[in-house]
Motif scaffolding. Structure first.
Motif, short mmCIF file in Angstrom:
data_model
loop_
_atom_site.label_atom_id
_atom_site.label_comp_id
_atom_site.label_asym_id
_atom_site.label_seq_id
_atom_site.Cartn_x
_atom_site.Cartn_y
_atom_site.Cartn_z
N CYS A 143 75.34 27.39 56.89
CA CYS A 143 76.96 27.01 57.18
C CYS A 143 77.21 25.68 57.77
CB CYS A 143 76.50 27.96 58.45
SG CYS A 143 76.07 29.87 58.20
N LEU A 144 76.31 25.11 58.32
CA LEU A 144 76.36 23.86 58.34
C LEU A 144 77.32 22.95 57.38
CD1 LEU A 144 74.13 23.08 61.77
CD2 LEU A 144 76.81 22.99 61.81
N VAL A 145 75.92 23.38 55.96
CA VAL A 145 76.67 22.91 54.92
C VAL A 145 78.20 22.59 54.80
CG1 VAL A 145 75.59 22.32 52.62
CG2 VAL A 145 74.39 22.47 54.25
N ASP A 146 78.56 24.40 54.77
CA ASP A 146 79.83 24.30 54.29
C ASP A 146 80.76 23.64 54.80
OD1 ASP A 146 79.75 26.19 52.04
OD2 ASP A 146 78.57 28.01 52.85
N PHE A 147 80.42 23.85 56.75
CA PHE A 147 81.85 23.46 57.39
C PHE A 147 81.13 21.59 57.58
CE2 PHE A 147 83.18 21.44 61.55
CZ PHE A 147 84.27 22.58 61.56
N THR A 148 80.27 21.01 56.95
CA THR A 148 80.83 19.25 56.81
C THR A 148 81.41 19.18 55.69
OG1 THR A 148 78.30 20.03 57.75
CG2 THR A 148 78.73 17.64 56.09
N LEU A 149 81.44 19.87 54.01
CA LEU A 149 81.84 19.66 53.62
C LEU A 149 83.39 20.49 53.49
CD1 LEU A 149 79.40 22.12 50.82
CD2 LEU A 149 79.93 19.34 50.60
N TYR A 150 83.62 21.42 54.82
CA TYR A 150 85.20 21.87 54.35
C TYR A 150 85.67 21.07 55.45
CZ TYR A 150 88.31 23.06 58.32
OH TYR A 150 89.17 23.30 59.62
N LYS A 151 85.29 19.52 55.96
CA LYS A 151 85.61 18.67 56.50
C LYS A 151 85.61 17.67 55.28
CE LYS A 151 86.72 17.78 60.75
NZ LYS A 151 87.91 18.17 61.30
N ALA A 152 84.71 17.56 55.14
CA ALA A 152 84.41 16.25 53.82
C ALA A 152 85.61 16.42 52.97
CB ALA A 152 83.41 16.07 53.44
N PHE A 153 85.92 17.45 52.49
CA PHE A 153 86.92 18.03 51.43
C PHE A 153 88.22 17.84 52.10
CE2 PHE A 153 83.34 19.42 48.79
CZ PHE A 153 83.82 18.94 47.73
N SER A 154 88.44 17.84 53.69
CA SER A 154 89.77 17.79 54.14
C SER A 154 90.16 16.71 54.00
CB SER A 154 89.68 18.27 55.33
OG SER A 154 89.58 20.20 55.56
N LYS A 155 89.11 15.86 54.20
CA LYS A 155 89.20 14.56 54.03
C LYS A 155 90.25 13.45 52.97
CE LYS A 155 87.46 9.49 54.52
NZ LYS A 155 86.30 8.94 54.32
N ASP A 156 90.32 14.92 52.15
CA ASP A 156 90.91 14.09 50.23
C ASP A 156 91.66 15.01 50.32
OD1 ASP A 156 89.57 11.32 50.86
OD2 ASP A 156 87.54 12.22 49.49
N ALA A 157 92.53 15.26 51.24
CA ALA A 157 93.05 16.60 50.59
C ALA A 157 93.87 16.60 49.75
CB ALA A 157 94.29 17.30 52.13
N GLY A 158 95.06 15.22 49.25
CA GLY A 158 95.85 14.80 48.74
C GLY A 158 95.20 14.89 47.45
N ILE A 159 93.73 15.16 47.37
CA ILE A 159 93.51 14.42 46.13
C ILE A 159 93.36 15.54 45.38
CG2 ILE A 159 91.30 14.44 44.55
CD1 ILE A 159 90.61 11.70 46.55
N PRO A 160 93.90 16.40 43.78
CA PRO A 160 94.19 17.94 43.19
C PRO A 160 92.30 18.43 43.27
CG PRO A 160 94.98 15.79 42.01
CD PRO A 160 94.48 14.51 43.38
N GLY A 161 92.84 19.44 43.91
CA GLY A 161 91.37 20.17 44.35
C GLY A 161 90.71 19.93 44.68
N ALA A 162 91.04 19.11 46.09
CA ALA A 162 90.26 18.83 46.91
C ALA A 162 90.88 19.64 48.36
CB ALA A 162 90.11 17.41 47.68
N ALA A 163 91.99 20.06 48.38
CA ALA A 163 91.86 21.20 50.11
C ALA A 163 91.54 22.34 48.91
CB ALA A 163 93.73 21.25 49.40
N GLN A 164 91.75 23.01 48.19
CA GLN A 164 91.25 24.28 47.85
C GLN A 164 90.28 23.71 47.82
OE1 GLN A 164 93.05 22.57 45.38
NE2 GLN A 164 95.04 23.26 44.57
N ARG A 165 88.71 23.51 47.48
CA ARG A 165 87.93 23.08 48.14
C ARG A 165 87.37 23.28 49.19
NH1 ARG A 165 83.62 19.45 44.08
NH2 ARG A 165 83.05 21.19 44.85
N ALA A 166 88.03 22.36 50.29
CA ALA A 166 88.01 22.38 51.51
C ALA A 166 88.25 24.13 52.03
CB ALA A 166 88.89 21.84 52.45
N VAL A 167 89.30 25.05 51.33
CA VAL A 167 89.35 25.80 51.72
C VAL A 167 87.98 27.05 51.28
CG1 VAL A 167 91.34 27.93 51.25
CG2 VAL A 167 91.99 25.98 52.16
N ALA A 168 88.14 26.81 50.19
CA ALA A 168 87.05 27.31 49.69
C ALA A 168 85.53 27.35 50.66
CB ALA A 168 86.36 27.45 48.52
N HIS A 169 85.17 26.25 51.27
CA HIS A 169 84.02 26.34 51.74
C HIS A 169 84.11 26.30 52.96
CE1 HIS A 169 80.96 24.15 49.35
NE2 HIS A 169 82.03 23.19 48.43
N LYS A 170 85.29 26.53 53.72
CA LYS A 170 85.72 26.86 55.56
C LYS A 170 85.86 28.54 55.34
CE LYS A 170 86.81 26.82 59.60
NZ LYS A 170 87.39 28.14 60.02
#
Length: 226
Positions: free
Chosen positions: A173-200
């Motif tokens: 769970c904590l791996v997925d939460f960490t990835l959610y926050k990490a990809f949220s940092k790059d939300a402007g990069i194509p695909g990053a926002a979707q990956r953030a949502v997926a891990h959340k």
């Protein structure tokens, strides 16, 4: 089983394809991890729990100690060993013994017979009869784990050996939460926002799954009379 912060951080860095922790530094990943622990406890207060002996305040109203988030269970009186019955509605006692909070109507005693706990105020509960200053009960409480500290070398993930204050069950769970926050940092990069949502989504679903598993085990134990 326990696990260290570096275990979560290393897994996240691998998935992020940032093995050198250049884009997402160890202190940043640790911050996400600690935030994830707080999120888990907010959603599932019993994720981190302890069994403790609590010395009661004189009277009926009781408040948990600092750092204790919720009363999960009242077990027994410490001195006599007498078990305690938990009520979720005070109206039961109000009807049986009007004015039960007043020692003139129900004398305060060393042993507690009932604990009344309402989850609308998770850190407060009432005991009946009211307690004496020498009363002590055994309870199970939720706790807020302390943040994991930085490693001895802040730029080296391997030195982040501090233990995470949750069971190993929550590691993924904590791996997925960490990835959610990490990809949220790059939300402007194509695909990053979707990956953030997926891990959340994976994080949220895992907590629901763990809760369902706990409920199923509790029902099975109840059916067996355990």
């Amino acid at each position: 089983m326990t696990f260290a912060a570096k275990d979560v951080m290393a897994s996240a860095s691998t998935i992020l394809q940032d093995a050198g922790t250049v884009r997402w530094t160890p202190p940043e990943l640790l911050g996400y991890l600690n935030e994830g622990v707080r999120e888990i406890v907010a959603v599932k207060p019993n994720a981190a729990s302890q069994t403790v002996n609590m010395t009661l305040a004189a009277g009926c109203k009781q408040t948990l100690a600092a750092g204790q988030t919720v009363l999960s269970r009242a077990v027994r009186n410490v001195v006599s060993g007498k078990p305690i019955r938990v009520l979720d509605r005070r109206e039961i006692l109000d009807n049986m013994i009007p004015g039960w909070m007043n020692t003139a109507n129900l004398a305060f005693a060393l042993d507690v017979t009932y604990v009344i706990h309402d989850m609308t105020d998770p850190r407060t509960f009432y005991v009946a009869p009211g307690a004496l200053v020498t009363s002590s009960i055994e309870i199970v409480v939720g706790v807020m784990p302390a943040d994991v500290a930085q490693g001895s070398n802040p730029i080296d993930t391997a030195t982040y050996t501090g233990t995470v204050g949750l069971p190993d069950l929550y590691r993924n769970c904590l791996v997925d939460f960490t990835l959610y926050k990490a990809f949220s940092k790059d939300a402007g990069i194509p695909g990053a926002a979707q990956r953030a949502v997926a891990h959340k989504g994976l994080f949220d679903a895992a907590l629901v799954s763990i809760g369902n598993g706990e409920n199923a085990m509790s029902l099975a134990s109840f059916a067996k009379g355990g």
